[in-house]
Each structure stands twice: as C-alpha cells, then as structure tokens.
Design a protein around this motif. Structure first.
Motif, PDB file in Angstrom:
ATOM      1  N   ALA A 294       0.673  24.968  56.344  1.00  0.00           N
ATOM      2  CA  ALA A 294       1.412  24.772  57.103  1.00  0.00           C
ATOM      3  C   ALA A 294       2.752  23.466  56.701  1.00  0.00           C
ATOM      4  O   ALA A 294       2.140  22.340  56.231  1.00  0.00           O
ATOM      5  N   ARG A 295       3.389  23.609  56.545  1.00  0.00           N
ATOM      6  CA  ARG A 295       4.562  22.667  55.036  1.00  0.00           C
ATOM      7  C   ARG A 295       5.933  23.777  54.645  1.00  0.00           C
ATOM      8  O   ARG A 295       5.727  24.652  55.022  1.00  0.00           O
ATOM      9  N   GLU A 296       6.575  22.834  54.299  1.00  0.00           N
ATOM     10  CA  GLU A 296       8.284  22.847  54.021  1.00  0.00           C
ATOM     11  C   GLU A 296       7.944  24.235  52.647  1.00  0.00           C
ATOM     12  O   GLU A 296       6.976  23.815  52.018  1.00  0.00           O
ATOM     13  N   PRO A 297       8.105  25.250  52.749  1.00  0.00           N
ATOM     14  CA  PRO A 297       9.626  26.279  53.629  1.00  0.00           C
ATOM     15  C   PRO A 297       9.113  26.594  54.747  1.00  0.00           C
ATOM     16  O   PRO A 297       9.607  27.795  55.174  1.00  0.00           O
ATOM     17  N   PHE A 298       8.076  26.661  54.333  1.00  0.00           N
ATOM     18  CA  PHE A 298       7.363  28.824  55.718  1.00  0.00           C
ATOM     19  C   PHE A 298       7.146  27.605  57.125  1.00  0.00           C
ATOM     20  O   PHE A 298       7.849  29.083  58.127  1.00  0.00           O
ATOM     21  N   LEU A 299       7.325  26.246  57.319  1.00  0.00           N
ATOM     22  CA  LEU A 299       7.429  25.747  58.136  1.00  0.00           C
ATOM     23  C   LEU A 299       9.301  26.427  59.164  1.00  0.00           C
ATOM     24  O   LEU A 299       9.412  26.557  59.889  1.00  0.00           O
ATOM     25  N   THR A 300      10.439  25.852  58.633  1.00  0.00           N
ATOM     26  CA  THR A 300      11.532  26.254  58.661  1.00  0.00           C
ATOM     27  C   THR A 300      11.985  27.878  59.150  1.00  0.00           C
ATOM     28  O   THR A 300      12.370  27.972  59.842  1.00  0.00           O
ATOM     29  N   LEU A 301      11.003  27.950  57.592  1.00  0.00           N
ATOM     30  CA  LEU A 301      11.490  29.794  57.130  1.00  0.00           C
ATOM     31  C   LEU A 301      11.156  30.308  59.107  1.00  0.00           C
ATOM     32  O   LEU A 301      11.695  31.888  59.399  1.00  0.00           O
ATOM     33  N   GLY A 302       9.579  30.358  59.263  1.00  0.00           N
ATOM     34  CA  GLY A 302       8.671  31.242  59.986  1.00  0.00           C
ATOM     35  C   GLY A 302       9.415  30.579  62.282  1.00  0.00           C
ATOM     36  O   GLY A 302       9.556  31.496  62.466  1.00  0.00           O
ATOM     37  N   ALA A 304      12.560  30.692  62.533  1.00  0.00           N
ATOM     38  CA  ALA A 304      13.683  31.479  62.371  1.00  0.00           C
ATOM     39  C   ALA A 304      13.249  32.512  61.411  1.00  0.00           C
ATOM     40  O   ALA A 304      14.628  33.415  60.876  1.00  0.00           O
ATOM     41  N   SER A 305      12.100  33.601  62.241  1.00  0.00           N
ATOM     42  CA  SER A 305      12.208  34.545  61.763  1.00  0.00           C
ATOM     43  C   SER A 305      13.069  35.606  61.843  1.00  0.00           C
ATOM     44  O   SER A 305      12.934  36.653  60.248  1.00  0.00           O
ATOM     45  N   LEU A 306      13.217  36.230  62.374  1.00  0.00           N
ATOM     46  CA  LEU A 306      14.368  37.061  62.885  1.00  0.00           C
ATOM     47  C   LEU A 306      15.320  36.755  62.199  1.00  0.00           C
ATOM     48  O   LEU A 306      15.890  37.800  61.630  1.00  0.00           O
ATOM     49  N   GLN A 307      16.108  35.661  61.750  1.00  0.00           N
ATOM     50  CA  GLN A 307      17.846  35.392  60.996  1.00  0.00           C
ATOM     51  C   GLN A 307      16.972  35.600  59.767  1.00  0.00           C
ATOM     52  O   GLN A 307      17.695  36.192  58.893  1.00  0.00           O
ATOM     53  N   VAL A 308      15.602  35.387  59.193  1.00  0.00           N
ATOM     54  CA  VAL A 308      15.324  35.024  57.125  1.00  0.00           C
ATOM     55  C   VAL A 308      15.160  36.301  57.750  1.00  0.00           C
ATOM     56  O   VAL A 308      15.590  36.854  55.906  1.00  0.00           O
ATOM     57  N   PHE A 309      14.560  37.310  58.304  1.00  0.00           N
ATOM     58  CA  PHE A 309      13.818  38.526  57.928  1.00  0.00           C
ATOM     59  C   PHE A 309      15.433  39.256  57.805  1.00  0.00           C
ATOM     60  O   PHE A 309      15.697  40.094  56.707  1.00  0.00           O
ATOM     61  N   CYS A 310      16.665  39.123  58.413  1.00  0.00           N
ATOM     62  CA  CYS A 310      17.794  40.234  58.416  1.00  0.00           C
ATOM     63  C   CYS A 310      18.428  39.590  57.160  1.00  0.00           C
ATOM     64  O   CYS A 310      18.922  40.447  55.886  1.00  0.00           O
ATOM     65  N   ALA A 311      18.485  37.904  56.750  1.00  0.00           N
ATOM     66  CA  ALA A 311      19.003  37.726  55.967  1.00  0.00           C
ATOM     67  C   ALA A 311      18.487  38.536  54.310  1.00  0.00           C
ATOM     68  O   ALA A 311      18.867  38.905  53.549  1.00  0.00           O
ATOM     69  N   HIS A 312      16.828  38.704  54.302  1.00  0.00           N
ATOM     70  CA  HIS A 312      16.807  38.758  53.427  1.00  0.00           C
ATOM     71  C   HIS A 312      16.895  40.490  52.968  1.00  0.00           C
ATOM     72  O   HIS A 312      17.110  40.846  51.532  1.00  0.00           O
ATOM     73  N   THR A 344      17.131  30.379  48.602  1.00  0.00           N
ATOM     74  CA  THR A 344      18.304  29.400  48.801  1.00  0.00           C
ATOM     75  C   THR A 344      18.888  29.532  50.068  1.00  0.00           C
ATOM     76  O   THR A 344      19.254  28.866  51.644  1.00  0.00           O
ATOM     77  N   GLY A 345      19.713  31.023  49.943  1.00  0.00           N
ATOM     78  CA  GLY A 345      19.992  31.496  51.070  1.00  0.00           C
ATOM     79  C   GLY A 345      19.399  31.349  52.477  1.00  0.00           C
ATOM     80  O   GLY A 345      19.724  31.617  53.457  1.00  0.00           O
ATOM     81  N   LEU A 346      17.860  32.118  52.036  1.00  0.00           N
ATOM     82  CA  LEU A 346      17.078  32.571  52.816  1.00  0.00           C
ATOM     83  C   LEU A 346      16.272  30.935  53.907  1.00  0.00           C
ATOM     84  O   LEU A 346      16.663  30.630  54.830  1.00  0.00           O
ATOM     85  N   PHE A 347      16.743  29.724  53.027  1.00  0.00           N
ATOM     86  CA  PHE A 347      16.219  28.797  53.833  1.00  0.00           C
ATOM     87  C   PHE A 347      17.657  27.997  54.128  1.00  0.00           C
ATOM     88  O   PHE A 347      17.233  26.964  55.151  1.00  0.00           O
ATOM     89  N   LEU A 348      18.757  28.437  54.542  1.00  0.00           N
ATOM     90  CA  LEU A 348      19.975  27.463  54.442  1.00  0.00           C
ATOM     91  C   LEU A 348      19.667  28.155  56.100  1.00  0.00           C
ATOM     92  O   LEU A 348      20.788  27.649  56.786  1.00  0.00           O
ATOM     93  N   ALA A 351      17.619  26.827  58.037  1.00  0.00           N
ATOM     94  CA  ALA A 351      17.620  25.084  58.508  1.00  0.00           C
ATOM     95  C   ALA A 351      18.747  25.005  59.662  1.00  0.00           C
ATOM     96  O   ALA A 351      18.950  24.476  61.039  1.00  0.00           O
ATOM     97  N   ARG A 352      19.630  26.086  59.384  1.00  0.00           N
ATOM     98  CA  ARG A 352      21.362  26.357  60.451  1.00  0.00           C
ATOM     99  C   ARG A 352      20.666  27.188  61.590  1.00  0.00           C
ATOM    100  O   ARG A 352      21.190  26.703  62.345  1.00  0.00           O
ATOM    101  N   GLU A 353      19.720  27.864  61.675  1.00  0.00           N
ATOM    102  CA  GLU A 353      19.458  28.577  63.311  1.00  0.00           C
ATOM    103  C   GLU A 353      18.434  27.050  63.787  1.00  0.00           C
ATOM    104  O   GLU A 353      19.059  26.999  64.764  1.00  0.00           O
ATOM    105  N   VAL A 354      17.426  26.655  63.213  1.00  0.00           N
ATOM    106  CA  VAL A 354      17.057  25.961  63.707  1.00  0.00           C
ATOM    107  C   VAL A 354      17.555  24.625  64.089  1.00  0.00           C
ATOM    108  O   VAL A 354      17.645  24.241  65.211  1.00  0.00           O
ATOM    109  N   ARG A 355      18.726  23.942  63.509  1.00  0.00           N
ATOM    110  CA  ARG A 355      19.195  22.843  64.012  1.00  0.00           C
ATOM    111  C   ARG A 355      20.520  23.673  65.083  1.00  0.00           C
ATOM    112  O   ARG A 355      20.415  23.065  65.980  1.00  0.00           O
ATOM    113  N   LEU A 356      21.365  24.751  65.393  1.00  0.00           N
ATOM    114  CA  LEU A 356      20.898  25.587  66.144  1.00  0.00           C
ATOM    115  C   LEU A 356      20.448  25.539  67.769  1.00  0.00           C
ATOM    116  O   LEU A 356      20.534  24.897  69.037  1.00  0.00           O
TER     117      LEU A 356
END
Length: 374
Positions: A294-302, A304-312, A344-348, A351-356
């Motif tokens: 329960a810490r970063e970067p896992f919290l932010t990645l989780g 926005a899991s859909l967007q991160v999965f597609c980016a990966h 780095t790309g996955l986290f960005l 992070a963008r999805e979470v901000r939106l």
C-alpha cells in the motif's frame, strides 16, 4: 480501499516484468509456484466489480446492466484501439523487418488480414498480449447475469454452474465451442489463434472473485472462517508447489511432468489447488501484505489499471521490435534503459489519468456547492 488499488498496481508491475524481453522475466514468471499475475489481476478485478455493483444487483437490475455494459463498451473501445495499433504500425514494421519476436505475434493477421481483422473485432481472433481484454470484456458483459442469479437464488447456484463449466473446460468444451463458432461465422481461425486463455476455465477465477467480493461487502468473508490448521495445510501445499516449480523435488516432480495439471491457460486441477491455497495464505497474511504494497507507485498504477495495462502492451510491442535474429532478450544497458523508460511511461500515464478523474470529480461537485451557497 486503497490497498486493493495497490494490489492491482503490484499485479501490473509483475505482469510488465513478465512480458518484457529481459532476463528479469525469467525470475518473475511464476516465482511463487503455479500462480501468475494474470490470475491475481482477473480475480481482483472481479472482486472489485462485485463490491461496487452488488447493491445495484439488489435494487436496480436494469441499472446494473446499463452500468456494467457501459463499462464493458469502454473496455472494448480500448481493445479496438490496441488492435488498430497492432494491425497498422506494428504489423507494418513486422512485415518490413521480419523480426521474429514481433512477426510471430501477428503472423496470422499478416497471412489472412481480412479474416483476422473481422475475427478480432468479434473477439474470436486474439493475438498474444491482446487476449486479456477480450476475456475481461466477455466476463464483464455476463457479470449482470451472475450477480442477478446470486441475489435471487443464492451464490451456490452460481458457484455450481461455474464449477461445471470448469470441469467441461478440462474435458474439451473449448474445442467444441470453437468448432461451432467457426461453423457459424465461416471464419477459418485456428484454435491456437483465439487466445491462450481457456475462457471456460478462467471464468472460475472471475466467479470466485465475484463471490468473495460480494461476501466481503456483506461482512461474511468465507476466508475468515478458515481454521488455523487449514491455513497451515495451505502453507504446506504452497511450499510443495513452490518446490515443484523450481525443480527442487527431483526430475519426476516438475512442471513438465505434471503437464496439463498445472497448466496456466487451462487452469488445470493441481494449479487450481495451488491458487486456492495461495489465496487462503495471502488472506491470512493480509495485514502484512497491505503494509508492504500500500504505497507508491502501486497506488497510482492501480487507480488507472486499464490505461496502464494498455500502455504496458504498447511498450512490450515496441521493445519486441528491437529484438533481431534468434536473440530472445535484451541485455545490459539496453535492457535497464528499457525498463526505466517503460515504468516511467506507465507511471506518467497513471498519474495523468488520476489527475483527470480528480478534475472531473471537482467539476461535478462545483454546481452542487454553488447551489448550496445560493
């Protein structure tokens, strides 16, 4: 529950390491026994869906279908975008360079583009790396039915039906269904091109996630009633499969000798036992696991899991294009640089999805606040 987001983020990181063509994939490919990030991701997704939509299943069945089918359509849209990338840029590069790592992923499309494109839109043709979202789309589309039956008649009927489907999957139901689909659609797509996952077996992972998610909302988590001696037995089972996975018990007890019994795509019987034991042990250790993940970067990645999965998947395709000849992996600075750039790309992206999403929530709350002030 941020710890569930963190777990999703952990599974995404695990999955990315597994798919990346580096030596790290050898270490993270089922390191704890016959359990992978894919099972964890599918199970946790179902658990979260059940927790979020169980009340709708009880109070508004039509609203439940609308919400889940809207979510299904969104995921299907992401799947189409990934197909568009694979069938244009990735396929053009593969056809021009013939680099095996990338070419072999899309060889059926390159040989039969029309049948492959139509089949992919219909979720029949599923190239490697592009077969998880179709499974997710199908399961999510059918989830309103499972939740409605569970609310009306009880979970025992849903679990019994799921168990029968899993048994049928072990006896060849997928092959029979494939013959029917080919006969109806006249799309001559080989069975091996319909995706690695046997959906009739994997639905069991999804249904168990739905069941435990619903029970956790009701405050009746079945895993909490597992006695201590049973938890200890599950620990022994996990240890046994861990040793088999790493060939510590001799040549007669290995992944190869057990074969289909521990097969990932089929969810074989012994793999199912390993998964169940691992689930019990992880629940018993949940307090310590939460502190760990329960810490970063896992919290932010989780989140926005859909967007991160597609980016990966995009990054995996990109890095597979760097492989040439018979070289299966990248090494040295290229591998380390690839991993740094990817994560780095996955986290960005996350992070963008979470901000939106945060901005959307704030925008939605402003009219209410202004009306109250007036």
């Amino acid at each position: 529950m941020p710890e569930l987001d963190a777990l999703r983020g952990l599974f995404l990181v695990w999955m990315t390491f597994t798919h990346m063509p580096t030596r790290f994939s050898d270490f993270v490919n089922q390191p704890f026994g016959f359990v992978s990030s894919a099972e964890g991701f599918v199970f946790l997704s179902a658990l979260l869906v059940s927790r979020v939509y169980l009340r709708d299943a009880r109070e508004d069945e039509s609203g439940l279908r609308v919400k889940l089918w809207r979510r299904t359509l969104k995921i299907y849209g992401y799947h189409l975008l990934m197909l568009a990338f694979a069938f244009t840029a990735a396929a053009a590069f593969a056809a021009r360079t013939h680099r095996p790592a990338l070419y072999n992923l899309l060889n059926f499309y390159l040989a039969h583009p029309i049948a492959a494109a139509v089949g992919a839109v219909l979720l029949i043709y599923c190239p490697p790396l592009l077969d998880i979202l179709p499974m997710y789309v199908i399961f999510l589309f059918l989830t309103p039915l499972a939740l409605t039956v569970a609310v009306r008649y009880g979970w025992r009927w849903v679990l019994a039906g799921s168990g029968l489907l899993w048994i049928a999957a072990q006896l060849g139901l997928r092959e029979l269904a494939h013959q029917v689909v080919v006969g109806v659609t006249h799309l001559q797509i080989p069975l091996q091109e319909t995706g690695a996952f046997n959906l009739f077996a994997w639905q069991g992972v999804w249904v168990i996630g739905l069941w435990l998610g619903a029970k956790s909302v009701e405050g009746e988590m079945p895993l909490a009633r597992v006695p201590g001696y049973a938890v200890a037995l599950c620990g022994v089972v996990c240890t046994f499969f861990f040793e088999v996975r790493h060939r510590w018990l001799g040549p007669h007890l290995t992944q190869e000798t057990l074969g289909i019994q521990v097969d990932k795509w089929q969810i074989g019987p012994m793999r199912l036992i390993n998964l169940a034991a691992c689930l019990v042990v992880c629940y018993w250790l949940r307090r310590y696991l939460v502190r760990l993940v329960a810490r970063e970067p896992f919290l932010t990645l989780g989140k926005a899991s859909l967007q991160v999965f597609c980016a990966h998947v995009f990054f995996v395709f990109a890095w597979l294009a760097l492989l040439y000849g018979d070289i299966p992996q990248l090494h040295g600075f290229r591998a380390y640089g690839m991993l740094v750039l990817t994560f780095t790309g996955l986290f960005l992206v996350a992070a963008r999805e979470v901000r939106l999403r945060k901005a959307e929530r704030l925008a939605a709350a402003l009219p209410k606040d202004s009306s109250v002030a007036d």
